[in-house]
Design a protein around this motif. Structure first.
Motif, short mmCIF file in Angstrom:
data_model
loop_
_atom_site.label_atom_id
_atom_site.label_comp_id
_atom_site.label_asym_id
_atom_site.label_seq_id
_atom_site.Cartn_x
_atom_site.Cartn_y
_atom_site.Cartn_z
N PHE A 197 0.85 -1.20 0.00
CA PHE A 197 0.00 0.00 0.00
C PHE A 197 0.89 1.25 0.00
CE2 PHE A 197 -2.76 -3.21 1.85
CZ PHE A 197 -4.00 -2.91 1.34
N VAL A 198 0.27 2.37 -0.38
CA VAL A 198 0.93 3.67 -0.27
C VAL A 198 0.55 4.28 1.07
CG1 VAL A 198 1.07 6.01 -1.22
CG2 VAL A 198 0.93 4.04 -2.76
N GLN A 199 1.51 4.41 1.97
CA GLN A 199 1.20 4.85 3.33
C GLN A 199 0.56 6.23 3.35
OE1 GLN A 199 3.97 3.84 6.55
NE2 GLN A 199 3.89 5.98 7.14
N GLU A 200 0.99 7.12 2.47
CA GLU A 200 0.46 8.49 2.45
C GLU A 200 -0.99 8.56 1.96
OE1 GLU A 200 3.30 7.47 1.19
OE2 GLU A 200 4.90 8.64 2.14
N SER A 201 -1.44 7.51 1.28
CA SER A 201 -2.80 7.51 0.76
C SER A 201 -3.80 7.36 1.90
CB SER A 201 -2.96 6.36 -0.24
OG SER A 201 -4.30 6.26 -0.67
N ARG A 202 -4.95 8.01 1.79
CA ARG A 202 -5.92 7.99 2.90
C ARG A 202 -6.98 6.91 2.73
NH1 ARG A 202 -6.27 14.43 2.39
NH2 ARG A 202 -4.26 14.90 3.35
N ILE A 203 -7.38 6.62 1.49
CA ILE A 203 -8.36 5.55 1.25
C ILE A 203 -7.64 4.47 0.47
CG2 ILE A 203 -10.54 4.91 0.16
CD1 ILE A 203 -11.58 7.69 0.73
N ARG A 204 -7.57 3.27 1.04
CA ARG A 204 -6.75 2.19 0.48
C ARG A 204 -7.57 0.92 0.35
NH1 ARG A 204 -1.77 3.88 4.38
NH2 ARG A 204 -3.02 2.82 5.95
N ILE A 205 -7.43 0.29 -0.80
CA ILE A 205 -8.22 -0.89 -1.13
C ILE A 205 -7.28 -2.06 -1.39
CG2 ILE A 205 -9.78 -1.90 -2.86
CD1 ILE A 205 -10.79 1.01 -3.37
N GLY A 206 -7.58 -3.21 -0.83
CA GLY A 206 -6.88 -4.44 -1.18
C GLY A 206 -7.76 -5.25 -2.11
N ALA A 207 -7.19 -5.79 -3.18
CA ALA A 207 -8.01 -6.44 -4.21
C ALA A 207 -7.40 -7.76 -4.67
CB ALA A 207 -8.17 -5.51 -5.41
N VAL A 208 -8.27 -8.61 -5.18
CA VAL A 208 -7.86 -9.89 -5.75
C VAL A 208 -8.39 -9.98 -7.17
CG1 VAL A 208 -8.03 -12.40 -5.57
CG2 VAL A 208 -7.87 -11.02 -3.51
N MET A 209 -7.51 -10.34 -8.09
CA MET A 209 -7.91 -10.51 -9.49
C MET A 209 -8.94 -11.62 -9.64
SD MET A 209 -5.34 -11.90 -12.44
CE MET A 209 -6.03 -12.73 -13.87
N ARG A 210 -9.98 -11.38 -10.48
CA ARG A 210 -11.00 -12.40 -10.69
C ARG A 210 -11.07 -12.88 -12.14
NH1 ARG A 210 -10.94 -14.29 -6.27
NH2 ARG A 210 -12.07 -13.40 -4.52
N GLU A 211 -10.92 -11.98 -13.10
CA GLU A 211 -11.06 -12.39 -14.50
C GLU A 211 -10.34 -11.41 -15.41
OE1 GLU A 211 -15.11 -13.00 -15.70
OE2 GLU A 211 -14.59 -13.44 -17.78
N LYS A 212 -9.72 -11.94 -16.46
CA LYS A 212 -9.03 -11.10 -17.43
C LYS A 212 -9.78 -11.22 -18.75
CE LYS A 212 -4.89 -12.32 -19.27
NZ LYS A 212 -4.87 -11.94 -20.70
N ILE A 213 -10.14 -10.09 -19.33
CA ILE A 213 -10.87 -10.08 -20.60
C ILE A 213 -10.05 -9.32 -21.63
CG2 ILE A 213 -12.96 -9.27 -21.77
CD1 ILE A 213 -14.46 -9.63 -19.12
N ASP A 214 -9.69 -9.99 -22.71
CA ASP A 214 -8.95 -9.32 -23.77
C ASP A 214 -9.93 -8.64 -24.71
OD1 ASP A 214 -6.38 -10.14 -22.89
OD2 ASP A 214 -6.80 -12.15 -23.66
N ILE A 215 -9.70 -7.34 -24.97
CA ILE A 215 -10.57 -6.58 -25.86
C ILE A 215 -9.94 -6.56 -27.24
CG2 ILE A 215 -11.58 -4.30 -26.27
CD1 ILE A 215 -11.83 -3.96 -23.27
N ALA A 216 -10.51 -7.39 -28.12
CA ALA A 216 -9.91 -7.57 -29.45
C ALA A 216 -9.93 -6.29 -30.28
CB ALA A 216 -10.62 -8.70 -30.19
N LEU A 217 -10.92 -5.42 -30.03
CA LEU A 217 -11.08 -4.21 -30.84
C LEU A 217 -9.84 -3.33 -30.85
CD1 LEU A 217 -14.71 -3.14 -29.89
CD2 LEU A 217 -13.92 -3.66 -32.19
N ASN A 218 -9.08 -3.32 -29.77
CA ASN A 218 -7.88 -2.47 -29.76
C ASN A 218 -6.70 -3.03 -28.96
OD1 ASN A 218 -8.74 -2.03 -27.16
ND2 ASN A 218 -8.46 0.18 -27.21
N GLY A 219 -6.77 -4.29 -28.57
CA GLY A 219 -5.64 -4.92 -27.91
C GLY A 219 -5.45 -4.56 -26.45
N THR A 220 -6.41 -3.87 -25.85
CA THR A 220 -6.31 -3.58 -24.41
C THR A 220 -6.82 -4.79 -23.61
OG1 THR A 220 -8.46 -2.52 -24.46
CG2 THR A 220 -6.55 -1.08 -24.63
#
Lengths: 215, 215
Positions: free
Chosen positions: B129-152
């Motif tokens: 985490f960034v200690q200086e940050s005031r609102i902090r979120i911990g997250a877990v990856m659930r799904e990766k979706i490849d967007i074929a329209l532009n490679g993102t």
């Protein structure tokens, strides 16, 4: 300063409406737009969205999220039927009307009539713009992605038309949203004006970014 | 007021950098966060993102967009490797450091060292985490979706940890971002503070929404 910490079990134990408010507001400020569509029977529809997000510039792509079982679904079915729609920025004189457009009006009635916002058309786009809006986008649907994790729908669309006050466009292509009075929102119901701190120069490893201005 | 109108051909004819600036700033204000990850060899990584968007509250899901061939890809490969990551809000005292974290530092160096932001850890989350940050979120990856329209790439993740100043959490679950000093951004480089107009009551067809306050 007292710090509140919530783990996964705590978040899951929140009462449903409390959790919706908490999670929706937690992620930061959001884009605020009113989406304009037309039904197959030519009823003009408006709905506010806070889920507009940038995906890429070439092609000019953005995303919108549609939740299951909500008024947003009229918007989605209209877009799927007619492909074209509009995205209208919201300023302080029309945000209450934009919010009101989220009410569950009977099918077949137009949110333009209900909210007093004015239907307008521009060349090449077969969908209603909000005349009072200052920055207006015409878009065409490109791809629909169903998100199985929670039943929402992600719609990918391309920007094919833009109109805005000429003095909001800076020399380097930057659109000065603040000059247009465009608002931001947080959570389900909180509306905010902005005040620029600065634009910062492109970050490089060997120097600190500087504030700059372009007219 | 002079109005500028651009159709699809005009947008496509923009010079590449001009178009990126134009389209990126056109969509409205955006969430601004710094994402913290760790590599397989335990190098702590930071990168600013303006593509955080809310997807749903149950489960607590959000999305992030990763462009091909950018520094964001270190962040993405770290997340895919280690699954957990952090999302840290940005206020006026750390936005220059957050912007600087987007510079292309050599592989193996940490943006914490480069920017002076402080690495911090909280129970249950194996990412910095960034200690200086005031609102902090911990997250877990659930799904990766490849967007074929532009490679993102669209990454869907779940919020499993939150820490924030207790006085920013209102009784109905609303997180008062403005009280935390959380900033919003527009385009690639413009940073903004906010000023609340109001929260509005839930919209109903037979009445106008009212401004309200909750402490």
């Amino acid at each position: 300063m007292n710090i509140s910490i919530f783990n996964k079990a705590a978040i899951e134990s929140f009462e449903q409406r409390y959790r919706a408010t908490f999670i929706n507001s937690l992620g930061g400020f959001k884009s605020l737009v009113i989406v304009g569509t037309k039904s197959l029977s030519n009823v003009a529809n408006l709905a506010p969205f806070s889920s507009f997000f940038h995906i890429g510039a070439q092609p000019a792509l953005f995303g919108l999220i549609f939740r299951p079982g909500t008024e947003e679904r009229h918007t989605l079915s209209n877009i799927i039927t007619r492909q074209q729609f509009t995205v209208n920025h919201v300023h302080s004189s029309i945000y209450v009307q934009g919010h009101q457009a989220s009410a569950r009006y009977p099918a077949g009635s137009s949110e333009f009539n209900a909210t007093g916002l004015t239907e307008a058309y521009e060349d090449g786009i077969d969908a209603p713009f909000v005349q009072e809006s200052r920055i207006r986008i015409g878009a065409v649907m490109r791809e629909k992605i169903d998100i199985a994790l929670n039943g929402t729908t992600l719609l990918l669309s391309e920007i094919v038309h833009v109109s805005m006050p000429s003095d909001c466009l800076q020399r380097d292509g930057f659109v000065d949203l603040e000059k247009a009075g465009t608002l931001t929102c947080s959570g389900l119901d909180s509306y905010h004006q902005t005040e620029r701190l600065s634009r910062l120069t492109y970050a490089k490893p060997d120097s600190w970014p500087q504030a700059f201005n372009v007219e």
